[in-house]
Scaffold this motif. Structure first.
Motif, short mmCIF file in Angstrom:
data_model
loop_
_atom_site.label_atom_id
_atom_site.label_comp_id
_atom_site.label_asym_id
_atom_site.label_seq_id
_atom_site.Cartn_x
_atom_site.Cartn_y
_atom_site.Cartn_z
N MET A 88 3.09 9.69 -9.96
CA MET A 88 2.40 9.82 -11.24
C MET A 88 1.53 11.07 -11.26
SD MET A 88 1.36 5.81 -11.88
CE MET A 88 0.04 6.22 -12.96
N ALA A 89 0.85 11.34 -10.17
CA ALA A 89 0.01 12.53 -10.10
C ALA A 89 0.86 13.79 -10.20
CB ALA A 89 -0.80 12.53 -8.81
N ALA A 90 2.03 13.78 -9.57
CA ALA A 90 2.92 14.94 -9.65
C ALA A 90 3.40 15.13 -11.08
CB ALA A 90 4.10 14.77 -8.70
N GLY A 91 3.73 14.04 -11.77
CA GLY A 91 4.17 14.13 -13.16
C GLY A 91 3.08 14.67 -14.06
N VAL A 92 1.86 14.21 -13.88
CA VAL A 92 0.74 14.69 -14.68
C VAL A 92 0.49 16.17 -14.39
CG1 VAL A 92 -1.77 14.48 -14.99
CG2 VAL A 92 -0.34 12.43 -14.91
N THR A 93 0.60 16.56 -13.14
CA THR A 93 0.40 17.95 -12.77
C THR A 93 1.45 18.85 -13.42
OG1 THR A 93 -0.52 17.25 -10.65
CG2 THR A 93 0.19 19.54 -10.81
N ILE A 94 2.71 18.40 -13.42
CA ILE A 94 3.77 19.18 -14.05
C ILE A 94 3.53 19.30 -15.55
CG2 ILE A 94 6.23 19.16 -14.62
CD1 ILE A 94 6.70 17.92 -11.83
N ARG B 104 3.89 5.60 -5.70
CA ARG B 104 3.86 5.59 -7.17
C ARG B 104 2.71 6.45 -7.69
NH1 ARG B 104 5.24 -0.71 -8.02
NH2 ARG B 104 7.47 -0.51 -7.63
N LEU B 105 1.54 6.33 -7.06
CA LEU B 105 0.41 7.15 -7.49
C LEU B 105 0.69 8.63 -7.27
CD1 LEU B 105 -2.62 5.04 -6.25
CD2 LEU B 105 -1.89 5.41 -8.62
N ILE C 15 0.83 -1.21 0.00
CA ILE C 15 0.00 0.00 0.00
C ILE C 15 0.87 1.26 0.00
CG2 ILE C 15 -1.67 1.32 1.39
CD1 ILE C 15 -2.91 -1.02 -0.10
N LYS C 16 1.92 1.27 0.80
CA LYS C 16 2.81 2.43 0.84
C LYS C 16 3.47 2.67 -0.52
CE LYS C 16 4.22 2.74 5.66
NZ LYS C 16 5.35 2.64 6.60
N GLU C 17 3.99 1.60 -1.11
CA GLU C 17 4.65 1.73 -2.41
C GLU C 17 3.67 2.16 -3.49
OE1 GLU C 17 7.92 1.62 -3.10
OE2 GLU C 17 8.18 1.42 -0.93
N THR C 18 2.48 1.60 -3.47
CA THR C 18 1.46 2.00 -4.43
C THR C 18 1.10 3.47 -4.25
OG1 THR C 18 0.58 -0.26 -4.44
CG2 THR C 18 -0.85 1.47 -5.32
#
Length: 141
Positions: free
Chosen positions: A120-126, A116-117, A110-113
């Motif tokens: 991914m959200a930070a990358g999409v936001t950038i 990663r999420l 759960i922590k690793e997921t």
């Protein structure tokens, strides 16, 4: 006859009391507690145990505490401790250790997921911010 039955019940109560305490010991083996929490657990356990014992004595012996009842409870505790306690603790550890390990694996997953999420959200936001910034530059020209 009644006194021997009450003595036998006291032996069972003593063993049952230590069985419940072994449950508390197993909990402490697998879930770490602070000293204050342990002290509170001890207080609550022994307070509730004394209330239950008194209620049983009150029900079966009109509240009269007899020496043979106290002795019977002590005998039950000693027999349980000598004969069954180590087996119960070993069986509990045998059962609970895989559960604890499985929960650790699940918690790590759960922590690793989540990491990663979040990444991914930070990358999409950038990317979204860059696209939006480029649009405003084109409109400003």
């Amino acid at each position: 006859m009644f006194q021997s039955r009450l003595f036998a019940m006291a032996v069972v109560w003593g063993g049952g009391l230590l069985l419940a305490y072994d449950g508390l010991r197993l909990l402490r083996m697998f879930v770490t507690h602070r000293k204050r929490v342990q002290a509170l657990e001890e207080f609550i356990f022994w307070l509730s145990a004394s209330l239950i014992i008194y209620a049983l004595i009150y029900r079966y012996n009109s509240g009269a505490v007899r020496n043979y009842v106290v002795f019977g409870m002590a005998v039950g505790m000693i027999f349980y401790r000598l004969l069954l306690s180590s087996l119960i603790i070993k069986a509990g550890c045998f059962i609970l250790r895989p559960v604890r390990d499985g929960l650790r694996i699940f918690k790590t997953f759960i922590k690793e997921t989540g990491k990663r999420l979040k990444s991914m959200a930070a990358g999409v936001t950038i990317k979204f911010r860059d696209v939006k910034h480029k649009r405003t530059e084109k409109q400003g020209d």
